[in-house]
Design a protein around this motif. Structure first.
Motif, PDB file in Angstrom:
ATOM      1  N   GLY A 115      15.936 -24.868   6.234  1.00 51.50           N
ATOM      2  CA  GLY A 115      16.286 -23.658   6.963  1.00 51.50           C
ATOM      3  C   GLY A 115      17.233 -23.981   8.098  1.00 51.50           C
ATOM      4  N   ASP A 116      16.895 -23.512   9.308  1.00 52.31           N
ATOM      5  CA  ASP A 116      17.769 -23.780  10.455  1.00 52.31           C
ATOM      6  C   ASP A 116      17.271 -24.936  11.316  1.00 52.31           C
ATOM      7  N   ILE A 117      16.354 -25.746  10.770  1.00 50.01           N
ATOM      8  CA  ILE A 117      15.885 -26.932  11.484  1.00 50.01           C
ATOM      9  C   ILE A 117      16.565 -28.169  10.912  1.00 50.01           C
ATOM     10  N   GLU A 118      17.300 -28.882  11.764  1.00 44.85           N
ATOM     11  CA  GLU A 118      17.888 -30.167  11.369  1.00 44.85           C
ATOM     12  C   GLU A 118      16.858 -31.265  11.600  1.00 44.85           C
ATOM     13  N   ILE A 119      16.659 -32.099  10.599  1.00 48.77           N
ATOM     14  CA  ILE A 119      15.614 -33.126  10.639  1.00 48.77           C
ATOM     15  C   ILE A 119      16.252 -34.497  10.481  1.00 48.77           C
ATOM     16  N   THR A 120      15.928 -35.388  11.404  1.00 49.87           N
ATOM     17  CA  THR A 120      16.401 -36.771  11.319  1.00 49.87           C
ATOM     18  C   THR A 120      15.195 -37.689  11.151  1.00 49.87           C
ATOM     19  N   PRO A 121      14.979 -38.222   9.953  1.00 51.89           N
ATOM     20  CA  PRO A 121      13.868 -39.155   9.749  1.00 51.89           C
ATOM     21  C   PRO A 121      14.267 -40.564  10.183  1.00 51.89           C
ATOM     22  N   PHE A 122      13.335 -41.291  10.771  1.00 53.65           N
ATOM     23  CA  PHE A 122      13.600 -42.668  11.171  1.00 53.65           C
ATOM     24  C   PHE A 122      12.446 -43.555  10.710  1.00 53.65           C
ATOM     25  N   THR A 123      12.773 -44.762  10.298  1.00 50.99           N
ATOM     26  CA  THR A 123      11.777 -45.705   9.793  1.00 50.99           C
ATOM     27  C   THR A 123      10.853 -46.158  10.915  1.00 50.99           C
ATOM     28  N   ILE A 124       9.557 -46.222  10.616  1.00 53.30           N
ATOM     29  CA  ILE A 124       8.577 -46.729  11.576  1.00 53.30           C
ATOM     30  C   ILE A 124       7.848 -47.929  10.967  1.00 53.30           C
ATOM     31  N   PRO A 125       7.388 -48.866  11.808  1.00 54.77           N
ATOM     32  CA  PRO A 125       6.684 -50.046  11.291  1.00 54.77           C
ATOM     33  C   PRO A 125       5.209 -49.748  11.054  1.00 54.77           C
ATOM     34  N   HIS A 126       4.845 -49.517   9.791  1.00 50.00           N
ATOM     35  CA  HIS A 126       3.470 -49.215   9.419  1.00 50.00           C
ATOM     36  C   HIS A 126       3.254 -49.717   7.998  1.00 50.00           C
ATOM     37  N   ASP A 127       1.997 -49.977   7.628  1.00 50.22           N
ATOM     38  CA  ASP A 127       1.724 -50.581   6.321  1.00 50.22           C
ATOM     39  C   ASP A 127       1.620 -49.512   5.236  1.00 50.22           C
ATOM     40  N   ALA A 128       2.721 -48.841   4.996  1.00 49.77           N
ATOM     41  CA  ALA A 128       2.829 -47.840   3.942  1.00 49.77           C
ATOM     42  C   ALA A 128       4.131 -48.108   3.191  1.00 49.77           C
ATOM     43  N   ALA A 129       4.360 -47.335   2.127  1.00 47.97           N
ATOM     44  CA  ALA A 129       5.508 -47.607   1.258  1.00 47.97           C
ATOM     45  C   ALA A 129       6.844 -47.415   1.978  1.00 47.97           C
ATOM     46  N   ASP A 130       7.000 -46.305   2.695  1.00 43.07           N
ATOM     47  CA  ASP A 130       8.269 -46.007   3.368  1.00 43.07           C
ATOM     48  C   ASP A 130       8.005 -45.023   4.505  1.00 43.07           C
ATOM     49  N   PRO A 131       7.233 -45.436   5.507  1.00 38.48           N
ATOM     50  CA  PRO A 131       6.782 -44.498   6.541  1.00 38.48           C
ATOM     51  C   PRO A 131       7.915 -44.052   7.464  1.00 38.48           C
ATOM     52  N   CYS A 132       7.812 -42.804   7.940  1.00 40.13           N
ATOM     53  CA  CYS A 132       8.860 -42.214   8.771  1.00 40.13           C
ATOM     54  C   CYS A 132       8.277 -41.451   9.953  1.00 40.13           C
ATOM     55  N   GLY A 133       9.038 -41.426  11.038  1.00 40.70           N
ATOM     56  CA  GLY A 133       8.860 -40.445  12.092  1.00 40.70           C
ATOM     57  C   GLY A 133       9.998 -39.453  11.977  1.00 40.70           C
ATOM     58  N   PHE A 134       9.966 -38.393  12.784  1.00 39.44           N
ATOM     59  CA  PHE A 134      10.980 -37.351  12.647  1.00 39.44           C
ATOM     60  C   PHE A 134      11.425 -36.817  13.998  1.00 39.44           C
ATOM     61  N   VAL A 135      12.715 -36.457  14.061  1.00 39.82           N
ATOM     62  CA  VAL A 135      13.251 -35.650  15.145  1.00 39.82           C
ATOM     63  C   VAL A 135      13.666 -34.312  14.545  1.00 39.82           C
ATOM     64  N   PHE A 136      13.225 -33.221  15.158  1.00 38.64           N
ATOM     65  CA  PHE A 136      13.536 -31.871  14.699  1.00 38.64           C
ATOM     66  C   PHE A 136      14.412 -31.194  15.751  1.00 38.64           C
ATOM     67  N   GLU A 137      15.488 -30.543  15.311  1.00 39.74           N
ATOM     68  CA  GLU A 137      16.387 -29.894  16.262  1.00 39.74           C
ATOM     69  C   GLU A 137      16.792 -28.515  15.756  1.00 39.74           C
ATOM     70  N   SER A 138      16.705 -27.540  16.641  1.00 36.81           N
ATOM     71  CA  SER A 138      17.156 -26.189  16.328  1.00 36.81           C
ATOM     72  C   SER A 138      17.412 -25.456  17.644  1.00 36.81           C
ATOM     73  N   GLU A 139      18.497 -24.704  17.685  1.00 42.36           N
ATOM     74  CA  GLU A 139      18.822 -23.872  18.841  1.00 42.36           C
ATOM     75  C   GLU A 139      18.861 -24.685  20.132  1.00 42.36           C
TER      76      GLU A 139
END
Length: 353
Positions: free
Chosen positions: A203-227
């Motif tokens: 939708g109108d939310i821009e999402i930037t995923p970033f890699t985080i160090p955790h014991d999972a396959a491909d873990p991510c944190g997120f930045v959400f931006e809108s308005e």
């Protein structure tokens, strides 16, 4: 306007709603479908207006209610491809095996093989085939157990589908589903892939995923931006690497892990193997590690800092808050930052900017 509503945060389940004026995204579905709908009702969030579910990683406390909720609401689920594959592998084996049972199984197979060898060459060949199948089953079970990690030592090793869960989340949804779909816990209305480090939009939310160090396959944190508002979510990380520090700049509302007090964890009830995992660089942030980041690297931009994923066994809310307040207290210009504590049992009031 943007809004963050933390429905639950902790080792027993995590879920957060991120909203703009036109789009609503659920980040993780770590509670049952019924409980997620209940929490959203308490927080004033309409589940019927959710546009998508976004998954950080495949551990049980982040995906326990995923398939049922997604099918109930008929909305797409966004994963990285490795996370989706790991989730499917974890749910596909429906039988798990403890190490003790596996040893007993191997011993019984050895005895059966010895008996059939004595009976003749044809029986020996059959015994060999049976043994190979048993090893394959044990391997799959071990992989499922490894994928389903949790810092809660009482977590189960599989994610059984509650036969009543669909009814609790809407009998009309169950009646409308084909039987084959209801019996497959990995069935989703739609799957969308994203890549860590590559911005995308819902939708109108821009999402930037970033890699985080955790014991999972491909873990991510997120930045959400809108308005012009930026919100971020960063939990389940063993330490603060440079890419995470860079991602958490110019954030208006931040949900950040403050998982454990070091002394409480070391003296606490967890088995030593679990303690080692939590303390590792792919485990969880301690109060001290979070405070160190707040004191040395935090840019002071957030109006609200939410401390999340607090361990119920190895932390106390007062300790997490005190540690963060002391870190901010060393910088008088940061004293305007407001600190909240996200809990496991009830949702936080929505934060809107």
């Amino acid at each position: 306007m943007m809004r963050m509503t933390v429905l639950a945060s902790g080792s027993k389940g995590n879920s957060t709603v991120i909203s703009s004026s036109r789009t609503r995204v659920l980040v993780d579905a770590g509670l049952s479908c019924r409980e997620l709908l209940k929490r959203m009702a308490i927080a004033g969030e309409d589940p019927g207006k959710l546009d998508a579910i976004l998954i950080t990683h495949e551990h049980q406390d982040h995906i326990a209610g995923l398939s049922v909720l997604a099918r109930r609401l008929k909305i797409p689920v966004f994963f990285t491809e490795p996370t989706h594959r790991a989730w499917v592998r974890m749910l596909t084996p429906r039988t798990t095996m403890t190490y003790a049972k596996w040893l007993d199984h191997v011993q019984r197979e050895k005895e059966a093989r010895a008996a059939t060898i004595a009976a003749g060459p044809t029986a020996a060949a059959l015994a060999s085939q049976i043994a190979a199948q048993a090893e394959a089953i044990a391997s799959i079970s071990a992989e499922a157990a490894a994928l389903n990690r949790s810092d809660d030592p009482n977590a189960t090793l599989e994610l059984p589908v509650d036969p009543d869960e669909e009814d609790l989340c809407g009998p009309e949804a169950q009646a409308a589903e084909p039987v084959a779909q209801r019996s497959d816990p990995t069935q989703l209305p739609a799957v969308e892939y994203f890549h860590s480090g590559t911005q995308f939009s819902i939708g109108d939310i821009e999402i930037t995923p970033f890699t985080i160090p955790h014991d999972a396959a491909d873990p991510c944190g997120f930045v959400f931006e809108s308005e012009g508002i930026r919100m971020a979510l960063a939990t389940d990380l063993g330490y603060m690497p440079p890419n995470v520090k860079a991602a958490l700049k110019r954030i208006d509302v931040l949900l950040l892990e403050s998982n454990h007090d070091l002394e409480m964890l070391r003296d606490g009830p967890y088995p030593w193997s679990v303690k080692q995992r939590v303390l590792s660089r792919v485990g969880h942030l301690s109060n001290d590690a979070t405070a160190e980041w707040l004191e040395k690297d935090y840019d002071g931009g957030a109006s609200w800092i939410i401390l999340g994923h607090l361990s119920e066994s190895n932390n106390a809310p007062e300790l997490a808050r005190l540690s963060a307040e002391r870190a901010l207290g060393n910088h008088p210009t940061l004293l305007g930052n407001r600190i909240l504590l996200a809990g496991q049992s009830i949702p936080l009031d929505p934060i809107a900017l």
